[in-house]
Design a protein around this motif. Structure first.
Motif, PDB file in Angstrom:
ATOM      1  N   ASP A  32     -79.037   9.919  42.210  1.00 55.69           N
ATOM      2  CA  ASP A  32     -78.524   8.952  41.245  1.00 55.69           C
ATOM      3  C   ASP A  32     -77.844   9.721  40.123  1.00 55.69           C
ATOM      4  O   ASP A  32     -78.493  10.210  39.205  1.00 55.69           O
ATOM      5  N   GLY A  33     -76.537   9.814  40.188  1.00 58.63           N
ATOM      6  CA  GLY A  33     -75.792  10.665  39.268  1.00 58.63           C
ATOM      7  C   GLY A  33     -75.409  10.047  37.954  1.00 58.63           C
ATOM      8  O   GLY A  33     -74.693  10.684  37.166  1.00 58.63           O
ATOM      9  N   ARG A  34     -75.864   8.810  37.674  1.00 58.28           N
ATOM     10  CA  ARG A  34     -75.531   8.238  36.364  1.00 58.28           C
ATOM     11  C   ARG A  34     -76.768   7.854  35.576  1.00 58.28           C
ATOM     12  O   ARG A  34     -76.712   7.012  34.679  1.00 58.28           O
ATOM     13  N   ASN A  35     -77.894   8.501  35.901  1.00 54.77           N
ATOM     14  CA  ASN A  35     -79.079   8.261  35.076  1.00 54.77           C
ATOM     15  C   ASN A  35     -79.139   9.281  33.934  1.00 54.77           C
ATOM     16  O   ASN A  35     -78.275  10.148  33.801  1.00 54.77           O
ATOM     17  N   ASN A  36     -80.161   9.172  33.100  1.00 58.34           N
ATOM     18  CA  ASN A  36     -80.240  10.006  31.894  1.00 58.34           C
ATOM     19  C   ASN A  36     -80.338  11.497  32.215  1.00 58.34           C
ATOM     20  O   ASN A  36     -79.747  12.326  31.529  1.00 58.34           O
ATOM     21  N   VAL A  37     -81.074  11.848  33.261  1.00 59.25           N
ATOM     22  CA  VAL A  37     -81.237  13.257  33.615  1.00 59.25           C
ATOM     23  C   VAL A  37     -79.910  13.850  34.085  1.00 59.25           C
ATOM     24  O   VAL A  37     -79.523  14.947  33.662  1.00 59.25           O
ATOM     25  N   ALA A  38     -79.198  13.137  34.947  1.00 61.42           N
ATOM     26  CA  ALA A  38     -77.895  13.620  35.414  1.00 61.42           C
ATOM     27  C   ALA A  38     -76.915  13.753  34.251  1.00 61.42           C
ATOM     28  O   ALA A  38     -76.171  14.741  34.155  1.00 61.42           O
ATOM     29  N   ASN A  39     -76.898  12.768  33.355  1.00 58.38           N
ATOM     30  CA  ASN A  39     -76.044  12.837  32.165  1.00 58.38           C
ATOM     31  C   ASN A  39     -76.328  14.102  31.361  1.00 58.38           C
ATOM     32  O   ASN A  39     -75.419  14.846  30.974  1.00 58.38           O
ATOM     33  N   SER A  40     -77.601  14.327  31.097  1.00 58.67           N
ATOM     34  CA  SER A  40     -77.997  15.456  30.258  1.00 58.67           C
ATOM     35  C   SER A  40     -77.728  16.790  30.942  1.00 58.67           C
ATOM     36  O   SER A  40     -77.296  17.752  30.297  1.00 58.67           O
ATOM     37  N   LEU A  41     -77.983  16.872  32.239  1.00 63.50           N
ATOM     38  CA  LEU A  41     -77.728  18.113  32.966  1.00 63.50           C
ATOM     39  C   LEU A  41     -76.241  18.459  32.944  1.00 63.50           C
ATOM     40  O   LEU A  41     -75.862  19.615  32.741  1.00 63.50           O
ATOM     41  N   LEU A  42     -75.399  17.459  33.157  1.00 53.79           N
ATOM     42  CA  LEU A  42     -73.959  17.684  33.197  1.00 53.79           C
ATOM     43  C   LEU A  42     -73.458  18.212  31.854  1.00 53.79           C
ATOM     44  O   LEU A  42     -72.732  19.217  31.792  1.00 53.79           O
ATOM     45  N   VAL A  43     -73.856  17.567  30.778  1.00 55.29           N
ATOM     46  CA  VAL A  43     -73.376  17.948  29.448  1.00 55.29           C
ATOM     47  C   VAL A  43     -74.015  19.259  28.981  1.00 55.29           C
ATOM     48  O   VAL A  43     -73.329  20.159  28.471  1.00 55.29           O
ATOM     49  N   THR A  44     -75.323  19.407  29.166  1.00 59.96           N
ATOM     50  CA  THR A  44     -76.005  20.625  28.719  1.00 59.96           C
ATOM     51  C   THR A  44     -75.513  21.836  29.489  1.00 59.96           C
ATOM     52  O   THR A  44     -75.263  22.903  28.905  1.00 59.96           O
ATOM     53  N   GLY A  45     -75.381  21.689  30.809  1.00 61.74           N
ATOM     54  CA  GLY A  45     -74.862  22.786  31.614  1.00 61.74           C
ATOM     55  C   GLY A  45     -73.480  23.199  31.157  1.00 61.74           C
ATOM     56  O   GLY A  45     -73.173  24.394  31.016  1.00 61.74           O
ATOM     57  N   ALA A  46     -72.627  22.215  30.884  1.00 62.13           N
ATOM     58  CA  ALA A  46     -71.264  22.498  30.433  1.00 62.13           C
ATOM     59  C   ALA A  46     -71.260  23.254  29.108  1.00 62.13           C
ATOM     60  O   ALA A  46     -70.474  24.186  28.912  1.00 62.13           O
ATOM     61  N   ILE A  47     -72.141  22.874  28.196  1.00 59.32           N
ATOM     62  CA  ILE A  47     -72.234  23.552  26.894  1.00 59.32           C
ATOM     63  C   ILE A  47     -72.668  25.006  27.082  1.00 59.32           C
ATOM     64  O   ILE A  47     -72.135  25.920  26.455  1.00 59.32           O
ATOM     65  N   LEU A  48     -73.637  25.226  27.979  1.00 58.80           N
ATOM     66  CA  LEU A  48     -74.241  26.549  28.157  1.00 58.80           C
ATOM     67  C   LEU A  48     -73.455  27.460  29.091  1.00 58.80           C
ATOM     68  O   LEU A  48     -73.849  28.609  29.314  1.00 58.80           O
ATOM     69  N   GLY A  49     -72.373  26.975  29.679  1.00 61.02           N
ATOM     70  CA  GLY A  49     -71.607  27.802  30.604  1.00 61.02           C
ATOM     71  C   GLY A  49     -72.197  27.854  31.994  1.00 61.02           C
ATOM     72  O   GLY A  49     -71.914  28.773  32.769  1.00 61.02           O
ATOM     73  N   VAL A  50     -73.021  26.864  32.330  1.00 61.33           N
ATOM     74  CA  VAL A  50     -73.585  26.740  33.671  1.00 61.33           C
ATOM     75  C   VAL A  50     -72.692  25.793  34.475  1.00 61.33           C
ATOM     76  O   VAL A  50     -72.383  24.690  34.010  1.00 61.33           O
ATOM     77  N   ASN A  51     -72.258  26.211  35.649  1.00 59.94           N
ATOM     78  CA  ASN A  51     -71.457  25.342  36.516  1.00 59.94           C
ATOM     79  C   ASN A  51     -72.326  24.206  37.018  1.00 59.94           C
ATOM     80  O   ASN A  51     -73.436  24.441  37.509  1.00 59.94           O
ATOM     81  N   VAL A  52     -71.859  22.976  36.905  1.00 56.93           N
ATOM     82  CA  VAL A  52     -72.646  21.819  37.340  1.00 56.93           C
ATOM     83  C   VAL A  52     -71.872  21.059  38.409  1.00 56.93           C
ATOM     84  O   VAL A  52     -70.703  20.709  38.216  1.00 56.93           O
ATOM     85  N   GLN A  53     -72.547  20.822  39.536  1.00 56.04           N
ATOM     86  CA  GLN A  53     -71.953  20.115  40.664  1.00 56.04           C
ATOM     87  C   GLN A  53     -72.827  18.907  40.984  1.00 56.04           C
ATOM     88  O   GLN A  53     -73.999  19.051  41.325  1.00 56.04           O
ATOM     89  N   ILE A  54     -72.270  17.711  40.832  1.00 51.50           N
ATOM     90  CA  ILE A  54     -73.035  16.480  41.046  1.00 51.50           C
ATOM     91  C   ILE A  54     -72.574  15.804  42.326  1.00 51.50           C
ATOM     92  O   ILE A  54     -71.378  15.560  42.522  1.00 51.50           O
ATOM     93  N   GLY A  55     -73.538  15.520  43.200  1.00 48.33           N
ATOM     94  CA  GLY A  55     -73.266  14.786  44.423  1.00 48.33           C
ATOM     95  C   GLY A  55     -73.923  13.425  44.356  1.00 48.33           C
ATOM     96  O   GLY A  55     -75.153  13.324  44.254  1.00 48.33           O
ATOM     97  N   ALA A  56     -73.109  12.365  44.404  1.00 52.64           N
ATOM     98  CA  ALA A  56     -73.633  11.002  44.286  1.00 52.64           C
ATOM     99  C   ALA A  56     -72.599  10.026  44.846  1.00 52.64           C
ATOM    100  O   ALA A  56     -71.399  10.320  44.838  1.00 52.64           O
ATOM    101  N   PRO A  57     -73.039   8.867  45.319  1.00 53.45           N
ATOM    102  CA  PRO A  57     -72.082   7.834  45.735  1.00 53.45           C
ATOM    103  C   PRO A  57     -71.165   7.465  44.567  1.00 53.45           C
ATOM    104  O   PRO A  57     -71.550   7.628  43.399  1.00 53.45           O
ATOM    105  N   ALA A  58     -69.989   6.959  44.879  1.00 51.20           N
ATOM    106  CA  ALA A  58     -68.996   6.673  43.842  1.00 51.20           C
ATOM    107  C   ALA A  58     -69.516   5.762  42.741  1.00 51.20           C
ATOM    108  O   ALA A  58     -69.192   5.943  41.559  1.00 51.20           O
TER     109      ALA A  58
END
Length: 339
Positions: free
Chosen positions: A162-188
């Protein structure tokens, strides 16, 4: 000086990479102090309100133990004890609690509520989880990755499910801030919202992180140093369980998906609770019409040496301790660190 003093911790995008890395490193330091039985009463005599609209195991336990270890007194206020927006406005509640407590934790539904608590209480407020963000979880998650890999910048983190829940949101943004590549796999229809993606893209431009959002689970995990997942139905969410399971089964973390990373050292993360077996009544209910023994992650992977989920779960406490101590404790943190 304390760069963080008096600040609230409501969402990751309000903090820089330097600030987030400081909190992660401070959490690792506080964990070591605890292990060596060295006292660290940075919040001696403080009173902390713990507001919970949503039930909790790890967040409540972590805030309670962290507060006590820091010398503070935590007071739990459950959904039967608070009237946010029903019998009393959030602003009124915030003003009263702010006059009695030195800091406030909130775990609930609306991000607007935790922001209002911070605006009107006059004391630091910490977001223990809302429907939009889960920032305290992020300090624990990236702390776990740093403990394991010895670094963060340049790692690749995959999230599937589930790529639009709070954890996915936070991982995407936090990873981006920290220079961690983030790859999310989820239905459209279960991918992050446009505003969340925009925040992440903006941060990635500064950090150099590479972001990928795809419907292909194998592409999402390619070259991943860590794969992360969460439950497929969030707390309080009303959905068709059959439809959700059908949509997300291809994103289950199993041996096949783990092999698709192409790396032998890939680790697995999950913020818990996890439906990795049939030992829960809720899990059994979800799987009743399927010949399944697990949902978002198989027991084989969950219990394997690749799994860091219990280290990650335990790290919630020192992570939360670092956030509270930095924002409410009278610490000396040179401002020069953040320039």
């Amino acid at each position: 000086m304390n760069h963080f003093y008096g600040k609230s911790f409501l969402q990751e995008s309000k903090f820089s990479a330097t600030e987030l890395n400081y909190l992660i490193d401070f959490a690792i330091h506080l964990k070591a102090l605890k292990q060596k039985h060295l006292p660290h009463h940075y919040l001696e005599g403080k009173n902390i309100a713990l507001l919970f609209e949503k039930s909790s195991t790890r967040t409540r336990s972590a805030f309670t133990v962290a507060a006590v270890d820091l010398g503070a007194h935590p007071e739990f206020l459950g959904k039967a004890d608070i009237q946010l927006g029903s019998k009393e406005s959030v602003a009124d509640t915030a003003k009263i609690l702010g006059s009695m407590f030195d800091g406030i934790e909130f775990r609930g539904f609306k991000q607007a509520n935790v922001e209002a608590l911070a605006k009107y209480s006059g004391v630091p407020v910490w977001n223990g989880l809302t429907d939009k963000w889960h920032p305290t979880q992020m300090i624990a998650d990236f702390m776990t990755l740093k403990e394991h890999f010895g670094k963060l910048k340049g790692l690749t983190l995959a999230y599937v499910g589930d790529g639009r829940n709070n954890v996915a949101n936070s991982l995407l943004v936090t990873g981006a801030i920290l220079g961690v590549n983030v790859q999310i796999g989820a239905p459209a229809d279960l991918q992050p919202a446009k505003d969340v993606i925009a925040l992440a893209q903006q941060a990635a431009q500064q950090s150099g992180a590479q972001l990928l959002i795809t419907t292909n689970p194998q592409a999402a995990v390619t070259s991943a140093d860590a794969i992360y997942t969460d439950v497929w139905v969030s707390m309080g969410e009303k959905v068709d369980y059959h439809q959700r399971i059908d949509a997300l089964l291809p994103y289950q973390i199993n041996q096949q998906l783990l092999a698709a990373t192409g790396k032998e050292g890939t680790v697995v993360l999950h913020c818990l609770p996890a439906f990795h077996n049939l030992q829960t009544s809720v899990g059994k209910q979800f799987m009743a019409d399927y010949e399944l023994s697990a949902l978002e992650i198989t027991d084989e992977v969950f219990q394997s040496s690749r799994s860091l989920v219990f280290q990650e779960g335990a790290n919630r406490m020192p992570a939360i301790k670092a956030i509270m101590a930095a924002t409410l404790g009278n610490l000396f943190i040179p401002d020069a660190l953040f320039k």
